[in-house]
Structure formats: structure tokens, C-alpha cells
Write an enzyme that holds these catalytic residues in place. Sequence first.
Site: not given
Length: 482
Positions: A12, A41, A116-117, A254, A260, A301, A363-364, A400, A451, A454
Site C-alpha cells: 500500500c 499498489g 500500509n502494513g 523493512c 526495491y 529495479s 537485478d534486485d 514475511c 528487518c 525474510c
Amino acid sequence: MSAIWDKLHEECGVFGLYDVGDIEDIIADTYYGLYALQHRGQESCGMAVNDDGVIQLHKDVGLVSEVFSREVLERLPRGKMTVGHCRYATTGTRSASNAQPLVVRHVKGSMALAHNGNLTNAAELRREYEMQGAIFHSTSDTEVIAYTITRHRLQAASIQEAVVGAMAELKGAYSLVIMSPRKLIAARDPMGFRPLCMGRLGESVVFASESCALDAIGAVFVRDIDPGEVVVVSDGGSVESIRTHCAGERRAFCSFEYIYFARPDSVIDGSAVHTARQRAGALLALSHPVQADVVVGVPDSGLDAALGYAQQSGIPYGMGFLKNKYIGRTFIAPNQKQRENDVRIKLNPIAATVKDKRVVLVDDSIVRGTTSLKIVKLLREAGAREVHMRLSAPPFLYPCYFGTDIDSSENLIAYKHSVEEIAQIIGVDSLGFLPVEDLPKLPEGGCGGLCDACFTGNYPVEPPKAGAKSKFENKFSESTGD
């Protein structure tokens, strides 16, 4: 996740505007702010307008330019406050019922909420409220947040007091913009998982997920909302900061926002995203050097990291692909033949750059490997002699729970295969990921912690109880996260 693009998605973007009388067109500014956040989004969007205490809402499935036609924009009232939102759902079909902002009317007034989250205790809270007689109309955990706030509002002296009280019950990631009949409020979870900032447009106040949205409307960046902070705008633009939840939690921003999610022209928690991505490329060049003739990035990206890799390694940077800008992120190939050519439709290699060259392809990330395989094949067909792939993120290994659509390790290629096996699967001569220990080196300035769950499985907040998330999602065939 799209069957075409093997990429992760943010969930979001949020936006809010409080006009003290110096904004020419608050609807247009909100529209442009959301347009700047479209990358966060692309499935649905909406705008709530406060017209003298009465909140009017327009939202639907689609891109900002699709949902807000000229007729819709002209029809919306020119109030003094707005809240906007663009959304991506992690699972299930797109649904207008889950589009935001969410507007609720309760015994003490009305409220518009954009989120958002992703809450880690959404299913638990929802079950508790349903047992008490609550009725939910969407599958979004944003409705859980709204219900938690309204429950506190029954006893609280003000909407901001209710928000502070609700935050004690909410677990996980949330950046919120909330509008009451007289106030505009921004709130960020105590660990600061997702970005949220404040700006000024004249004397008017703007809240947004990223600073690029402030730039889009000519606003001046003031500062980031601190983790755990609640900022209240009222009484002609006066700003109050409530820091009840600001102490005691470790930071957990994050890391993939820098890699990205965020736009390269944004500045988040004191660090320019473009610079962070260049630094990732430079770190890749140090940890995974290779003899090559040209460095190319995957649009869009991988471009910043490719530039950083080239500058650090001394290998020339080249434009390796042309991206078709007329095919949006919502493109869906209608038949199998086109699905097989989906990458070629959107990306075309520039043979003059790569023919007979040893190519470093940046790439990312790699999620499932399907897109990387196709991109490498394009380079081979364009005449690349060698392809050495470098990723500006560590290998994705774990789900995640904080707003990114990694729902299972089983869908991640790095969980099932070694680096050497992945290299063989996608057809590259060598493969290198950003070392996880380099993640803290990406941002500079005010970010005190990232964080990396992941990548490492070290969750800063206890994940949902076993089965809680899946039961909640399966019941409605939709995502709990916004």
C-alpha cells in the site's frame, strides 16, 4: 503473485492532506500524490474528502488514472482534508470491498482510515471482536484496526487518545493516516516497519508513505514520522506529537524498501533510496567480483545497483534493455503463446550492448526464478557470450508477515536450491547475492535497524500463531493485509 512477473509486491501507499486555506485544489494535489505512490499498489485506490465535517468517499479497483476520471475529480467536494490510498493485495482476487480508505461511522462521529502494513494478530483480534458481536464487511486487517480504534473511542476523550490506546493492542506493521471530522492523524508502529513522512505545502500539512509524493505536489519535506509516534493536525494546522509508544522497541524497518519497494527519488529515514541501491551494487562488486566487459541492469529495479556495481568494479555500464513503457504492471498475457513471450513483450535486449560480451546482469532479487530464466535467455539470444547475475538482495528463504507477499518458503527458489543449483536453473555462468551482513550498510543517517526476517528467519515480532493466518485468509479467499 503475478504469473508473469516473478517479483515481490508492496501492499500500500497512504497519503493525507490538511489544508489551512493556501491550497488551490486539494483534490488535484491528492490525486497527484497518489499517482506518485502508484508503484506501491496497482490493484485499487481511493480518496476520502472531509467537507465541513462530512466525509465523502470514492474508491474502486484499478489504477489511480482509471479510478479517478476527470468527471470523478470534478464531482468530489473541495473540502479541507483528504485521505488517499493505493493498494496491492497479497492473495486472492481484486475486490472493491477491500479498497481503501475505509470509512466508518460510529456513535462519536466518523473516521476515514488508510493503512500500509500487515498485522500479525489480525486474525486473533478479529475472532475476539466477532465473538463479541462485531460484523465485518471486508477481509482486510484495516477493518480490524478501525474497529480497535472505535472501541477505544467510546471511552477516550479524543480521537488521538483512541489511536494511542489502540496501538497498545495492535501487533506487526502499520503506517496509518486517519481523518476525523476535525483532525488529520498519522501513526507509525513502534518498530517502524513501513515508511511514513510529513511535509508542508505552504502552511498546510501533508502525510505520505514516501517523500516522492511530497515532491509531486510541490510540498517541502519536513521529517519522517518516528516509529511509535502519533502526529495530530488540527485547529487551523497546529501540529501535536504524541510519543507514548516511541520508547522501548528496537527498530525493524523493512530492508526491501531500500532494495526495491520505494521509488529511487524518495528519501526514507534519512537515507536516499537511489544512493542505498547504488551502495548495494558497490557491495556486490566487492563480495562477488568477476571479469566482464559490461554491466547492465534489469529495468527499472536493477538500474541503480548496476550503476553502483560498475562504478565500484570499473567495468563499463551499459544500457542492456529497452523497457516498453506502454505496458503497465497490470498487463496479463491472454493466451499461452503470449505468456511464453511475456518478458519479450515488456523487455527487449539491446544487442549492440551485449553481443559477444561478458555481461554482468544486475537485478534486485530472485523469488521463483521464472522471470530471471527468461531474461537470461534474452541476453543469450542477443549474443551475450557470458552472463553473470548479481542480486542486490540476499536469498529469500522465509515468509514475511509485515506487508510483503512472501507467504510461504515453498514458493522460494533459494529455499529449495543452492546458489550453484539456481545458477544452473536460470542459465547463468555465475550467481551472487548480496551478503546478509551487508544489509545494514545500505542506508545512512537516521535508520537504526532493519528487518531482515525474510532472509534470516529472525522475526522482530512473533509471527502469527500456526494456522491463524491461513484460516483467516481461506475463510474469505482474500488477503488480511493492506
